[in-house]
Every structure is written in structure tokens, then in C-alpha cells.
Design an enzyme around this catalytic site. Structure first.
Site: not given
Ligand SMILES: Cc1cc2nc3c(=O)[nH]c(=O)nc-3n(C[C@H](O)[C@H](O)[C@H](O)COP(=O)(O)OP(=O)(O)OC[C@H]3O[C@@H](n4cnc5c(N)ncnc54)[C@H](O)[C@@H]3O)c2cc1C
Length: 318
Positions: A36, A38, A130, A238, A288
Site C-alpha cells: 500500500s 501513502e 496531534d 521529522f 506500507h
Molecule cells: C500510519 C500512520 C498514519 C498517520 N497519519 C496521520 C494523518 O493523516 N494525520 C495526522 O494528523 N496524523 C497522522 N499520524 C500521526 C498520529 O496522529 C499521531 O502519532 C498521534 O499522536 C497519535 O495518533 P494515534 O491514532 O496513534 O492515537 P491513539 O491510538 O489514540 O494513541 C495516542 C496516545 O494516547 C495514548 N492513549 C490511548 N488511549 C488512552 C487513554 N484512554 N488514556 C490515556 N492515554 C491513552 C496512547 O498510548 C498513545 O500514547 C499517523 C501516524 C501513523 C503511524
């Protein structure tokens, strides 16, 4: 003079050093991996052309899906949507729309998801996103707090194929590695089909992470995110932001190429190719690629992995 630099001792030095066996040659019956790609949504007309040229070059590799990122805090919402819909309307590719929940109400996020569903998009990469730089993340009072909540919300809207993010080196703000792994499991248990990892350069870190996933009861694919690096300085900056470590050996490889983009590209190709070959030798058959809207390195690496461009209609192979 009996010194190691004495030409009479060179062969002796070569033959008494440590021995490394090569990676196994891909066997003829090895199935090509699933790929895939991106992309990010373009900001200008020039970048738009670059993106579509990139898509045109990579499309014949028949990726199983191509994903389009969502700018920080949803800043690219319209551009992400436009790119995903154009992919759907003008290509045979399966688009996946990235969607974040940071700074938005549930209703707003659900609306975006519904628009995707109505447009025919069936794959979402569900992310938390973020806070703006320098600020700590705070869930929106009326929003999905974390990606796991977003996944559950998306499942209520439609039968999406959902990918989520995974962090072999642990998410930078996670409480600890175990809590981060629990979070990944929660996202998959909430209805995600696969995880895609943050990129990593130390392959052993990813392989250890797979062991931890399996021990935590995760059975869904945790697909390695591969970042072919051609601009090392930018990759360092980055990586610092997203918590991916850059091993010292990589800095040594790129040393002295600051003003030599062509050599940098070739080194980047070697580094990423070695990485995917090592992963493939370890049995990994899904990848990916973070293309950064540039196709050449990804195309070449895919070729090495055994993925060949399907001939286009009317094209003859010489
Ligand atoms: C493949 C990939 C694609 C991405 N694409 C984008 C994009 O298109 N746009 C963008 O803005 N960002 C993107 N990101 C970055 C991502 O948004 C950031 O890394 C963000 O900080 C975390 O997102 P997440 O979905 O992993 O969050 P989550 O899975 O919600 O986790 C975030 C943090 O919160 C903690 N956490 C989760 N649940 C709880 C809880 N209940 N209580 C306390 N802590 C908790 C987790 O351990 C982790 O430290 C991407 C990252 C990856 C790996």
C-alpha cells in the site's frame, strides 16, 4: 613490516574477520508481497501535478490500497476529501482516507466519515492526531478522545475497512510500552482490521515488537511502514518529532552527502531495500510505503520485492 595495513596481510585480514551470510535469494515460488502507498494531499497546483504523476507511476504496481493523509488537526479536510474522491472516480485504485479526531466534535467527525461512505469510500485510517506544536493533547469535550473511540464510532456509521497506527518504538507520549500495546489491542478489538506502523530504521525493533504484539494477543497484521529516505536532514528532523529513532549507522551512511542529492537517493534506496529484504526474509509479506508523493524509490524497492508493474492496455513488452 608486519602491520595490518601491510599489503601482504590484507587477505589475511579479510579472511579472519567476522563472517555474515547473505540474505536468502528470493525463491521463484515466493509470492510478491501486498503493498500500500501513502500520499499527502497537495497544497499547490505544482504539487498536485507531482502527486498525480506519482500515482500514475505507482498505480501499475496494483497496490491493495492507497491512503491519503489528513493534515494536522484536520487542516487538509477538503483537500484530503477531493484527492480521495478523485482516486475513486478516475482510477482503479482503492483509496483509504486518513481521519483524525483531535479538536473536533463527534458530530463533525461523523459527518466527514458519512461523506466518505456516501462517496463510496470504504477504507479509513483512523487516528487521534496531534495537538498544535508546543501544546499537550487534550481530548475535545464533545469529541472522540482517542483513536480507539474513533474506531468504535466509525463502525456505527458503516462497515468500513479500518486501519490504525502502531508504534514499534512506543508512541512518544504513551504512559509506558505496555499501556501503548494495550491501546493498540483496544483499537483492533474496537473493529480495526490492521495496524500500520510508524516508520522505523532498526528492523530488529519492529521484529521484537511483533513478538510483543503476539504475546499481547494481537493477531491482526501489523504492517511495517517503510520510509525511503532521500533527504536525510529532513528525515532526522521529522523523526525527532514523531519519536522514530535514527540509528548512528544511518548518519554515517549519509555523512558527506549534504550537497549531493543523487548519491543521497541511491543510499536511501540501498537502506530501504536492505530493510524490506530483511523483513521479507523474516516472512513479512505486507508493506506500507510513505511515498512523500515521490514514486521512484518506492517503485524500485517494490521491484526488488518481486512486485512488477502490470502492462497497461495496448502496451507491449519488448
Ligand atoms: C500510519 C500512520 C498514519 C498517520 N497519519 C496521520 C494523518 O493523516 N494525520 C495526522 O494528523 N496524523 C497522522 N499520524 C500521526 C498520529 O496522529 C499521531 O502519532 C498521534 O499522536 C497519535 O495518533 P494515534 O491514532 O496513534 O492515537 P491513539 O491510538 O489514540 O494513541 C495516542 C496516545 O494516547 C495514548 N492513549 C490511548 N488511549 C488512552 C487513554 N484512554 N488514556 C490515556 N492515554 C491513552 C496512547 O498510548 C498513545 O500514547 C499517523 C501516524 C501513523 C503511524
Amino acid at each position: 613490516m608486519d602491520t595490518p595495513s601491510d599489503p601482504r596481510f590484507v587477505l589475511q585480514r579479510w579472511l579472519t574477520g567476522p563472517r555474515f551470510s547473505g540474505l536468502p535469494a528470493p525463491s521463484a515460488d515466493l509470492q510478491p508481497p501486498k503493498l500500500s502507498f501513502e500520499f499527502f494531499p497537495p497544497r499547490t497546483e505544482v504539487l498536485e501535478q507531482q502527486l498525480w504523476a506519482c500515482i500514475g507511476r505507482l498505480a501499475p504496481l496494483k497496490p491493495r490500497f492507497v491512503s491519503v493523509t489528513y493534515g494536522a488537526g484536520g487542516t487538509t479536510q477538503a483537500r484530503t476529501h477531493a484527492t480521495v474522491v478523485r482516486l475513486l472516480q478516475e482510477t482503479d485504485l482503492v483509496p483509504a482516507a486518513h481521519l483524525t479526531c483531535v479538536g473536533a466534535t463527534r458530530e463533525a467527525v461523523d459527518d466527514v466519515a458519512r461523506q466518505y461512505w456516501d462517496a463510496g469510500v470504504r477504507h479509513i485510517v483512523a487516528l487521534r492526531g496531534d495537538a498544535p506544536p508546543g501544546q499537550a493533547y487534550q481530548p475535545h469535550p464533545g469529541g472522540y478522545a482517542y483513536a480507539a473511540d474513533l474506531v468504535a464510532g466509525l463502525r456505527r456509521i458503516g462497515d468500513f475497512d479500518i486501519s490504525v497506527a502502531a508504534y514499534p518504538e512506543v508512541h512518544p507520549t504513551a504512559l509506558n510500552p505496555v499501556a501503548d500495546l494495550d491501546n493498540l489491542k483496544r483499537k483492533l478489538d474496537a473493529g480495526a482490521t490492521r495496524a500500520i506502523t510508524q516508520y522505523f530504521f532498526d528492523t530488529s525493533v519492529y521484529l521484537r515488537f511483533l513478538d510483543l504484539c503476539l504475546a499481547a494477543g494481537i493477531t491482526a497484521p501489523v504492517v511495517p511502514g517503510i520510509m525511503p529516505v532521500s533527504n536525510f536532514a529532513q528525515a532526522v528532523k521529522f523523526s525527532d518529532m514523531c519519536g522514530a529513532s535514527v540509528p548512528p549507522w544511518m548518519a554515517r551512511l549519509f555523512e558527506g552527502t549534504e550537497h549531493d542529492p543523487e548519491t543521497r537517493r541511491m543510499i536511501g534506496l540501498v537502506v530501504a531495500t536492505e530493510q524490506v529484504r530483511l523483513l521479507q526474509a523474516n516472512g513479512v509479506d505486507e508493506f506500507h510505503f510513505y511515498t512523500l508523493n515521490r514514486p521512484d524509490l518506492t517503485f524500485a524497492i517494490a521491484h526488488v520485492l518481486g512486485v512488477r508493474a502490470a502492462p497497461q492496455a495496448g502496451e507491449t513488452i519488448p
